[in-house]
Design a protein around this motif. Structure first.
Motif, PDB file in Angstrom:
ATOM      1  N   ASP A 188     -38.517  13.086 -39.218  1.00 46.64           N
ATOM      2  CA  ASP A 188     -39.287  14.217 -39.969  1.00 46.64           C
ATOM      3  C   ASP A 188     -38.383  15.375 -40.160  1.00 46.64           C
ATOM      4  OD1 ASP A 188     -40.606  11.873 -40.416  1.00 46.64           O
ATOM      5  OD2 ASP A 188     -42.798  12.435 -40.111  1.00 46.64           O
ATOM      6  N   HIS A 189     -37.872  15.590 -41.401  1.00 49.09           N
ATOM      7  CA  HIS A 189     -37.637  16.408 -41.586  1.00 49.09           C
ATOM      8  C   HIS A 189     -38.974  17.851 -42.861  1.00 49.09           C
ATOM      9  CE1 HIS A 189     -34.942  19.346 -41.969  1.00 49.09           C
ATOM     10  NE2 HIS A 189     -35.106  19.725 -43.586  1.00 49.09           N
TER      11      HIS A 189
ATOM     12  N   GLU B  53     -42.073  23.412 -44.550  1.00 46.90           N
ATOM     13  CA  GLU B  53     -42.902  23.994 -43.471  1.00 46.90           C
ATOM     14  C   GLU B  53     -42.218  24.828 -42.480  1.00 46.90           C
ATOM     15  OE1 GLU B  53     -43.704  21.143 -44.953  1.00 46.90           O
ATOM     16  OE2 GLU B  53     -44.941  20.004 -45.122  1.00 46.90           O
ATOM     17  N   GLU B  54     -40.928  24.228 -42.363  1.00 45.83           N
ATOM     18  CA  GLU B  54     -40.500  25.569 -41.801  1.00 45.83           C
ATOM     19  C   GLU B  54     -39.947  26.742 -41.897  1.00 45.83           C
ATOM     20  OE1 GLU B  54     -36.579  22.984 -41.033  1.00 45.83           O
ATOM     21  OE2 GLU B  54     -37.826  21.453 -40.148  1.00 45.83           O
ATOM     22  N   LEU B  55     -39.749  26.648 -43.279  1.00 48.25           N
ATOM     23  CA  LEU B  55     -39.949  27.836 -43.571  1.00 48.25           C
ATOM     24  C   LEU B  55     -40.552  28.992 -43.473  1.00 48.25           C
ATOM     25  CD1 LEU B  55     -37.716  29.705 -46.088  1.00 48.25           C
ATOM     26  CD2 LEU B  55     -39.072  28.813 -47.586  1.00 48.25           C
TER      27      LEU B  55
ATOM     28  N   LYS C   1     -41.396  29.930 -40.136  1.00 46.26           N
ATOM     29  CA  LYS C   1     -39.617  31.446 -39.703  1.00 46.26           C
ATOM     30  C   LYS C   1     -40.410  32.355 -40.770  1.00 46.26           C
ATOM     31  CE  LYS C   1     -36.149  28.293 -39.192  1.00 46.26           C
ATOM     32  NZ  LYS C   1     -34.755  27.725 -40.061  1.00 46.26           N
ATOM     33  N   LEU C   2     -41.169  32.190 -42.397  1.00 44.11           N
ATOM     34  CA  LEU C   2     -41.169  34.083 -42.650  1.00 44.11           C
ATOM     35  C   LEU C   2     -42.671  33.994 -41.521  1.00 44.11           C
ATOM     36  CD1 LEU C   2     -41.136  35.358 -44.957  1.00 44.11           C
ATOM     37  CD2 LEU C   2     -42.324  34.045 -45.679  1.00 44.11           C
ATOM     38  N   GLU C   3     -43.695  33.522 -41.587  1.00 41.35           N
ATOM     39  CA  GLU C   3     -44.253  34.154 -41.565  1.00 41.35           C
ATOM     40  C   GLU C   3     -44.059  34.871 -39.894  1.00 41.35           C
ATOM     41  OE1 GLU C   3     -47.002  30.742 -40.555  1.00 41.35           O
ATOM     42  OE2 GLU C   3     -48.140  31.409 -42.173  1.00 41.35           O
ATOM     43  N   ASP C   4     -43.596  33.884 -38.800  1.00 47.92           N
ATOM     44  CA  ASP C   4     -42.828  34.578 -37.556  1.00 47.92           C
ATOM     45  C   ASP C   4     -42.246  35.840 -37.598  1.00 47.92           C
ATOM     46  OD1 ASP C   4     -44.608  32.434 -36.341  1.00 47.92           O
ATOM     47  OD2 ASP C   4     -42.628  31.403 -36.175  1.00 47.92           O
ATOM     48  N   SER C   5     -41.622  35.642 -38.483  1.00 50.12           N
ATOM     49  CA  SER C   5     -40.561  37.088 -39.141  1.00 50.12           C
ATOM     50  C   SER C   5     -41.545  38.191 -39.775  1.00 50.12           C
ATOM     51  CB  SER C   5     -39.715  36.155 -40.305  1.00 50.12           C
ATOM     52  OG  SER C   5     -38.950  37.792 -40.455  1.00 50.12           O
ATOM     53  N   VAL C   6     -42.460  38.409 -40.265  1.00 46.27           N
ATOM     54  CA  VAL C   6     -43.016  38.932 -40.721  1.00 46.27           C
ATOM     55  C   VAL C   6     -43.958  39.456 -39.747  1.00 46.27           C
ATOM     56  CG1 VAL C   6     -45.158  39.635 -42.418  1.00 46.27           C
ATOM     57  CG2 VAL C   6     -43.315  38.088 -43.068  1.00 46.27           C
ATOM     58  N   ARG C   7     -44.703  38.411 -39.212  1.00 38.14           N
ATOM     59  CA  ARG C   7     -45.696  39.119 -38.062  1.00 38.14           C
ATOM     60  C   ARG C   7     -44.891  39.882 -36.702  1.00 38.14           C
ATOM     61  NH1 ARG C   7     -47.057  34.294 -36.052  1.00 38.14           N
ATOM     62  NH2 ARG C   7     -48.819  34.133 -38.040  1.00 38.14           N
ATOM     63  N   ASN C   8     -42.913  39.628 -36.545  1.00 45.55           N
ATOM     64  CA  ASN C   8     -42.720  39.899 -35.705  1.00 45.55           C
ATOM     65  C   ASN C   8     -42.123  41.260 -36.249  1.00 45.55           C
ATOM     66  OD1 ASN C   8     -42.683  38.374 -33.507  1.00 45.55           O
ATOM     67  ND2 ASN C   8     -40.900  36.938 -34.705  1.00 45.55           N
ATOM     68  N   HIS C   9     -41.711  41.955 -37.673  1.00 52.93           N
ATOM     69  CA  HIS C   9     -41.777  42.983 -38.151  1.00 52.93           C
ATOM     70  C   HIS C   9     -43.201  44.115 -37.878  1.00 52.93           C
ATOM     71  CE1 HIS C   9     -40.266  46.368 -40.911  1.00 52.93           C
ATOM     72  NE2 HIS C   9     -41.553  46.244 -41.204  1.00 52.93           N
ATOM     73  N   TYR C  10     -43.937  43.441 -38.092  1.00 53.37           N
ATOM     74  CA  TYR C  10     -45.602  44.578 -38.626  1.00 53.37           C
ATOM     75  C   TYR C  10     -45.945  44.388 -36.488  1.00 53.37           C
ATOM     76  CZ  TYR C  10     -46.331  44.442 -43.106  1.00 53.37           C
ATOM     77  OH  TYR C  10     -45.289  45.119 -44.327  1.00 53.37           O
ATOM     78  N   GLU C  11     -45.823  43.458 -35.697  1.00 55.61           N
ATOM     79  CA  GLU C  11     -45.844  43.982 -34.359  1.00 55.61           C
ATOM     80  C   GLU C  11     -45.129  45.472 -33.914  1.00 55.61           C
ATOM     81  OE1 GLU C  11     -45.085  40.155 -31.846  1.00 55.61           O
ATOM     82  OE2 GLU C  11     -47.091  40.062 -32.562  1.00 55.61           O
ATOM     83  N   GLY C  12     -43.728  45.080 -34.093  1.00 53.70           N
ATOM     84  CA  GLY C  12     -42.191  46.543 -33.776  1.00 53.70           C
ATOM     85  C   GLY C  12     -42.967  47.618 -34.795  1.00 53.70           C
TER      86      GLY C  12
END
Length: 69
Positions: free
Chosen positions: A45-46, A50-52, A55-66
């Motif tokens: 199933d593609h 949901e994948e986007l 990825k967006l949530e992970d990116s924002v989380r990583n940015h704010y953790e940094g």
């Protein structure tokens, strides 16, 4: 209704339909089929939205953790 569909299929000559494509169109179809056959996600199933979002949530989380360090 099912009889109508079967009757229509019986009257259709599939071999005639195959010659309607130009050589370029046939090549495009063959490339497309080859691509689909070698696609590692074939049969899965593609879910691009949901994948986007993930990825967006992970990116924002990583940015704010940094930033908070």
């Amino acid at each position: 209704m099912m009889n109508t569909l079967v009757d229509t299929l019986d009257d259709t000559d599939v071999m005639e339909m195959q010659d309607d494509l130009t050589p370029e169109e046939k090549a495009d179809w063959l490339r497309s089929i080859e691509h689909d056959l070698h696609n590692p996600n074939r049969g899965k199933d593609h879910r691009p939205i949901e994948e986007l979002w993930k990825k967006l949530e992970d990116s924002v989380r990583n940015h704010y953790e940094g930033v908070s360090r």
